[in-house]
Design a protein around this motif. Structure first.
Motif, PDB file in Angstrom:
ATOM      1  N   LEU A  10     -47.256 -47.322  23.792  1.00  0.00           N
ATOM      2  CA  LEU A  10     -47.149 -48.257  22.665  1.00  0.00           C
ATOM      3  C   LEU A  10     -48.074 -49.457  22.838  1.00  0.00           C
ATOM      4  O   LEU A  10     -47.718 -50.587  22.519  1.00  0.00           O
ATOM      5  CB  LEU A  10     -45.694 -48.712  22.497  1.00  0.00           C
ATOM      6  N   ALA A  11     -49.293 -49.218  23.364  1.00  0.00           N
ATOM      7  CA  ALA A  11     -50.311 -50.272  23.326  1.00  0.00           C
ATOM      8  C   ALA A  11     -50.779 -50.366  21.867  1.00  0.00           C
ATOM      9  O   ALA A  11     -50.150 -49.783  20.984  1.00  0.00           O
ATOM     10  CB  ALA A  11     -51.442 -49.933  24.284  1.00  0.00           C
ATOM     11  N   VAL A  12     -51.878 -51.033  21.591  1.00  0.00           N
ATOM     12  CA  VAL A  12     -52.255 -51.268  20.184  1.00  0.00           C
ATOM     13  C   VAL A  12     -52.237 -50.012  19.317  1.00  0.00           C
ATOM     14  O   VAL A  12     -51.692 -50.015  18.209  1.00  0.00           O
ATOM     15  CB  VAL A  12     -53.650 -51.928  20.044  1.00  0.00           C
ATOM     16  N   MET A  73     -49.942 -41.366  23.238  1.00  0.00           N
ATOM     17  CA  MET A  73     -51.031 -42.291  22.907  1.00  0.00           C
ATOM     18  C   MET A  73     -51.270 -43.244  24.067  1.00  0.00           C
ATOM     19  O   MET A  73     -51.123 -44.457  23.953  1.00  0.00           O
ATOM     20  CB  MET A  73     -50.627 -43.037  21.622  1.00  0.00           C
ATOM     21  N   LYS A  75     -53.631 -44.191  27.812  1.00  0.00           N
ATOM     22  CA  LYS A  75     -54.993 -44.226  28.325  1.00  0.00           C
ATOM     23  C   LYS A  75     -55.461 -42.800  28.606  1.00  0.00           C
ATOM     24  O   LYS A  75     -54.732 -42.019  29.213  1.00  0.00           O
ATOM     25  CB  LYS A  75     -54.996 -45.063  29.605  1.00  0.00           C
ATOM     26  N   ALA A  76     -56.665 -42.471  28.168  1.00  0.00           N
ATOM     27  CA  ALA A  76     -57.169 -41.113  28.326  1.00  0.00           C
ATOM     28  C   ALA A  76     -57.457 -40.808  29.796  1.00  0.00           C
ATOM     29  O   ALA A  76     -57.716 -41.713  30.578  1.00  0.00           O
ATOM     30  CB  ALA A  76     -58.435 -40.931  27.492  1.00  0.00           C
ATOM     31  N   VAL A  83     -48.343 -38.077  31.947  1.00  0.00           N
ATOM     32  CA  VAL A  83     -47.295 -38.044  30.916  1.00  0.00           C
ATOM     33  C   VAL A  83     -46.945 -36.597  30.562  1.00  0.00           C
ATOM     34  O   VAL A  83     -45.769 -36.239  30.439  1.00  0.00           O
ATOM     35  CB  VAL A  83     -47.741 -38.835  29.662  1.00  0.00           C
ATOM     36  N   ALA A 100     -53.102 -37.868  21.072  1.00  0.00           N
ATOM     37  CA  ALA A 100     -53.921 -38.545  20.066  1.00  0.00           C
ATOM     38  C   ALA A 100     -54.896 -39.530  20.693  1.00  0.00           C
ATOM     39  O   ALA A 100     -55.571 -40.278  20.009  1.00  0.00           O
ATOM     40  CB  ALA A 100     -53.020 -39.253  19.050  1.00  0.00           C
ATOM     41  N   GLY A 101     -54.982 -39.527  22.026  1.00  0.00           N
ATOM     42  CA  GLY A 101     -55.941 -40.407  22.705  1.00  0.00           C
ATOM     43  C   GLY A 101     -57.334 -39.801  22.679  1.00  0.00           C
ATOM     44  O   GLY A 101     -57.553 -38.712  22.139  1.00  0.00           O
ATOM     45  N   ASN A 102     -58.281 -40.501  23.287  1.00  0.00           N
ATOM     46  CA  ASN A 102     -59.667 -40.028  23.284  1.00  0.00           C
ATOM     47  C   ASN A 102     -59.939 -39.103  24.455  1.00  0.00           C
ATOM     48  O   ASN A 102     -60.699 -39.434  25.364  1.00  0.00           O
ATOM     49  CB  ASN A 102     -60.626 -41.221  23.365  1.00  0.00           C
ATOM     50  N   VAL A 127     -58.186 -39.482  16.636  1.00  0.00           N
ATOM     51  CA  VAL A 127     -57.714 -40.501  15.699  1.00  0.00           C
ATOM     52  C   VAL A 127     -58.766 -41.592  15.694  1.00  0.00           C
ATOM     53  O   VAL A 127     -59.121 -42.113  16.752  1.00  0.00           O
ATOM     54  CB  VAL A 127     -56.356 -41.085  16.140  1.00  0.00           C
ATOM     55  N   GLY A 130     -59.600 -47.455  14.893  1.00  0.00           N
ATOM     56  CA  GLY A 130     -59.139 -48.596  15.675  1.00  0.00           C
ATOM     57  C   GLY A 130     -57.704 -48.950  15.335  1.00  0.00           C
ATOM     58  O   GLY A 130     -56.985 -48.164  14.723  1.00  0.00           O
ATOM     59  N   LYS A 182     -63.888 -35.455  17.162  1.00  0.00           N
ATOM     60  CA  LYS A 182     -63.718 -36.907  17.367  1.00  0.00           C
ATOM     61  C   LYS A 182     -64.833 -37.448  18.256  1.00  0.00           C
ATOM     62  O   LYS A 182     -65.388 -38.522  17.999  1.00  0.00           O
ATOM     63  CB  LYS A 182     -62.353 -37.215  17.990  1.00  0.00           C
TER      64      LYS A 182
HETATM   65  P1  NDP Z   1     -54.992 -48.090  26.334  1.00  0.00           P
HETATM   66  O1  NDP Z   1     -56.052 -47.062  26.351  1.00  0.00           O
HETATM   67  O2  NDP Z   1     -55.326 -49.465  26.767  1.00  0.00           O
HETATM   68  O3  NDP Z   1     -53.754 -47.545  27.202  1.00  0.00           O
HETATM   69  C1  NDP Z   1     -52.616 -48.324  27.409  1.00  0.00           C
HETATM   70  C2  NDP Z   1     -51.365 -47.485  27.268  1.00  0.00           C
HETATM   71  O4  NDP Z   1     -51.387 -46.397  28.197  1.00  0.00           O
HETATM   72  C3  NDP Z   1     -50.126 -48.270  27.573  1.00  0.00           C
HETATM   73  O5  NDP Z   1     -49.102 -47.849  26.715  1.00  0.00           O
HETATM   74  C4  NDP Z   1     -49.852 -47.895  29.016  1.00  0.00           C
HETATM   75  O6  NDP Z   1     -48.507 -48.087  29.405  1.00  0.00           O
HETATM   76  C5  NDP Z   1     -50.182 -46.443  28.974  1.00  0.00           C
HETATM   77  N1  NDP Z   1     -50.411 -45.876  30.301  1.00  0.00           N
HETATM   78  C6  NDP Z   1     -51.451 -46.107  31.119  1.00  0.00           C
HETATM   79  N2  NDP Z   1     -51.326 -45.383  32.249  1.00  0.00           N
HETATM   80  C7  NDP Z   1     -50.160 -44.690  32.142  1.00  0.00           C
HETATM   81  C8  NDP Z   1     -49.490 -43.752  32.976  1.00  0.00           C
HETATM   82  N3  NDP Z   1     -49.993 -43.381  34.159  1.00  0.00           N
HETATM   83  N4  NDP Z   1     -48.320 -43.241  32.540  1.00  0.00           N
HETATM   84  C9  NDP Z   1     -47.805 -43.588  31.351  1.00  0.00           C
HETATM   85  N5  NDP Z   1     -48.408 -44.465  30.510  1.00  0.00           N
HETATM   86  C10 NDP Z   1     -49.567 -44.999  30.903  1.00  0.00           C
HETATM   87  O7  NDP Z   1     -54.314 -48.165  24.873  1.00  0.00           O
HETATM   88  P2  NDP Z   1     -54.949 -48.078  23.406  1.00  0.00           P
HETATM   89  O8  NDP Z   1     -53.802 -48.264  22.498  1.00  0.00           O
HETATM   90  O9  NDP Z   1     -56.145 -48.938  23.272  1.00  0.00           O
HETATM   91  O10 NDP Z   1     -55.472 -46.583  23.299  1.00  0.00           O
HETATM   92  C11 NDP Z   1     -54.604 -45.475  23.440  1.00  0.00           C
HETATM   93  C12 NDP Z   1     -55.419 -44.210  23.337  1.00  0.00           C
HETATM   94  O11 NDP Z   1     -56.044 -44.166  22.072  1.00  0.00           O
HETATM   95  C13 NDP Z   1     -56.541 -44.091  24.366  1.00  0.00           C
HETATM   96  O12 NDP Z   1     -56.669 -42.755  24.749  1.00  0.00           O
HETATM   97  C14 NDP Z   1     -57.754 -44.541  23.611  1.00  0.00           C
HETATM   98  O13 NDP Z   1     -58.948 -43.998  24.128  1.00  0.00           O
HETATM   99  C15 NDP Z   1     -57.442 -44.005  22.223  1.00  0.00           C
HETATM  100  N6  NDP Z   1     -58.098 -44.686  21.108  1.00  0.00           N
HETATM  101  C16 NDP Z   1     -58.228 -46.037  21.097  1.00  0.00           C
HETATM  102  C17 NDP Z   1     -58.831 -46.687  20.037  1.00  0.00           C
HETATM  103  C18 NDP Z   1     -58.934 -48.167  20.017  1.00  0.00           C
HETATM  104  O14 NDP Z   1     -59.564 -48.691  19.071  1.00  0.00           O
HETATM  105  N7  NDP Z   1     -58.355 -48.884  20.965  1.00  0.00           N
HETATM  106  C19 NDP Z   1     -59.344 -45.936  18.885  1.00  0.00           C
HETATM  107  C20 NDP Z   1     -59.098 -44.525  18.955  1.00  0.00           C
HETATM  108  C21 NDP Z   1     -58.520 -43.946  20.036  1.00  0.00           C
HETATM  109  P3  NDP Z   1     -48.057 -49.489  30.038  1.00  0.00           P
HETATM  110  O15 NDP Z   1     -47.807 -50.397  28.863  1.00  0.00           O
HETATM  111  O16 NDP Z   1     -46.812 -49.151  30.776  1.00  0.00           O
HETATM  112  O17 NDP Z   1     -49.166 -49.957  30.904  1.00  0.00           O
END
Ligand code: NDP
Length: 476
Positions: A10-12, A73, A75-76, A83, A100-102, A127, A130, A182
């Motif tokens: 549940l990051a952005v 969703m 980190k890729a 997960v 749905a990550g990259n 997806v 942004g 993508k």
């Molecule tokens: P991030 O890529 O910054 O990832 C952060 C999230 O990943 C947090 O919820 C974090 O949990 C979780 N996480 C990291 N490591 C682990 C782990 N080992 N086990 C479980 N959870 C983990 O977040 P974004 O929202 O920016 O992006 C999410 C995905 O979407 C990525 O794959 C990204 O490449 C893709 N994406 C991003 C775009 C963008 O504009 N940002 C656009 C399109 C795709 P915690 O809070 O506990 O740290």
């Protein structure tokens, strides 16, 4: 009632995707590794729809109706595998896991294989758009089995962007197809941005226009064929004034472009497929060069430029030439990108509908643009189009713009302003349309030094010349 879908991470991006689902009336179970993000989502946005917060993955799985649909969703890379590993033992046959990550499409193929063996569906879905897109309507590129898409379709098409009532979400094809497309989207985004940057640089250095004057040029261009999100936000960035200096914002930003890797992946994969994607490659290389501080510092002010660094051009005519250079180079970059999609589709038996890919990108994503309709129309006219550039619309666009495009590349070379995107695109165009290429000489060289043989224009067969002996030709 049980939740219809779950989001973990549940990051952005994940948070906004979950909110988008809830706002569209779907019951969403939500989870994040660290609970704080889950709590924050419920506290700030819980009123937007029916959320079920889950403290851990077992609780998330228990909150769902069957077959379960879970969007990851995070980190890729390794986090995604972590997960998946935690999730899989909790699932039952027929459940659907969406990444749905990259992800790299090769990882998606591997994961799909592993989950299929366990009776689970794995959907690698691109997806784009942004955080703003994730909330208000992204462009969605799902891969995976047709059955899993049928189950997800009502939700995905509801939350995606729409253009003329059509969702920017189409099933791309099996296993890694969605993540491949993508990745290509991101590669094209790199090329688009590089071409825009070159246009800006030339207007600034050849005509001496100010950042705000160039912003106006981009606004004007945005009313024509070039209309797109990236052109629009270029005007916005260029007209921004820096608070502390009072000068253009663009002048205080360090000129070292960063990259997260999807552009580089695109080029690496295209090299393996044997498809020239010079527009994207030059864009990736230009970013690398911009970040190569050591060599830039050693060369700046040391390596001389041309003796004549001024070009004698008419202001309005040059602006129009740059517009043509930008549009034509962009057409080339897209043609190359679609060639790469076709090649991958053939190699992996994805059976991708190329015209539909342009439909997905018309809204929601970063490369959304008016001209994507033209790509859709081109493939509607001929699904087997060998190159977008030979379609009538593209051909006419390049024909009407190419003299200006050539003048821009020549001017850039004359005054010493780098324009790798414009010139590589033009070289590709000239290479593509050439009746004969100097590859004939290369074959001759290869035959001389390595007996690699050659074929003839006038006869079937493979030949070798006895270069060190009697210089007679032999059938190889
Ligand atoms: P991030 O890529 O910054 O990832 C952060 C999230 O990943 C947090 O919820 C974090 O949990 C979780 N996480 C990291 N490591 C682990 C782990 N080992 N086990 C479980 N959870 C983990 O977040 P974004 O929202 O920016 O992006 C999410 C995905 O979407 C990525 O794959 C990204 O490449 C893709 N994406 C991003 C775009 C963008 O504009 N940002 C656009 C399109 C795709 P915690 O809070 O506990 O740290």
């Amino acid at each position: 009632a049980p939740a219809q879908i779950a989001v973990t991470g549940l990051a952005v991006m994940g948070r906004n995707l979950a909110r988008n689902l809830a706002r569209n009336g779907f019951r969403v179970a939500v989870h994040n590794r660290s609970q704080a993000r889950t709590d924050a989502l419920i506290e700030e946005f819980g009123h937007e729809g029916e959320f079920t917060p889950a403290a851990d993955l077992p609780a998330l799985v228990a909150a769902l109706e069957q077959p379960r649909k879970i969007i990851i969703m995070v980190k890729a890379g390794e986090p995604t595998d972590a997960v998946i590993d935690d999730l899989v033992p909790l699932l039952d046959e027929g459940d659907i896991v969406v990444d749905a990550g990259n992800a790299h499409f090769a990882d998606t193929r591997r994961r799909e294989d592993a989950l299929k063996a366990k009776g689970l569906h794995f959907v690698g879905s691109g997806v784009s758009g942004g955080e703003e897109g994730a909330l208000n309507g992204p462009s969605i590129m799902p891969g995976g089995s047709p059955e899993s898409y049928a189950a997800l379709e009502p939700m995905l098409t509801k939350i995606s962007a729409h253009v003329n009532g059509e969702p920017c979400c189409v099933h791309v094809g099996p296993d890694g197809a969605g993540h491949f497309v993508k990745m290509l989207h991101n590669g094209i985004e790199y090329a688009d941005m590089q071409l825009i940057a070159e246009a800006y640089d030339l207007l600034r250095h050849v005509l001496g226009l100010s950042a705000t004057e160039i912003a106006d040029v981009f606004l004007e261009w945005n009313r024509g064929d070039l209309e797109s999100f990236l052109i629009e936000i270029t005007a916005e960035v260029l007209s921004q004034v820096d608070e502390s200096t009072g000068g253009p914002f663009v002048d205080v930003v360090l000129d070292q472009a960063e990259q997260k890797g999807t552009g580089r992946w695109t080029v690496q994969v295209a090299l393996d497929l044997g498809i020239p994607v010079s527009g994207m490659a030059e864009a990736v290389f230009a970013r690398s060069l911009s970040g190569d501080v050591v060599r830039r510092t050693a060369a700046a002010g040391v390596l001389p430029g041309p003796s004549e660094a001024k070009a004698d051009v008419d202001r309005d005519a040059f602006i129009d030439d740059v517009r043509h250079a930008l549009y034509s180079s962009k057409l080339v970059a897209y043609a190359q990108g679609f060639d790469a999609i076709r090649a991958a589709s053939d190699q992996y038996n994805w059976n991708i509908d190329l015209g539909a890919m342009a439909t997905i990108w018309r809204g929601g994503c970063i490369i959304r643009a008016r001209f994507l309709d033209r790509i859709k129309e081109a493939y509607d006219r001929d699904a087997d189009l060998p190159s977008l550039l030979v379609d009538d619309y593209f051909k006419d666009a390049v024909t009407s713009g190419q003299d200006g495009w050539r003048r821009v590349v020549a001017t850039a070379a004359t005054v010493g302003v780098p324009a790798p995107g414009f010139s590589a695109a033009l070289s590709y165009y000239d290479g593509l349309r050439a009746e004969r290429l100097p590859a004939a000489l290369i074959q001759g060289l290869r035959d001389l030094f390595g007996a690699h043989t050659y074929r003839r224009t006038d006869r079937e067969g493979t030949f070798h010349l006895d270069w060190s002996g009697d210089r007679k030709e032999h059938q190889a």
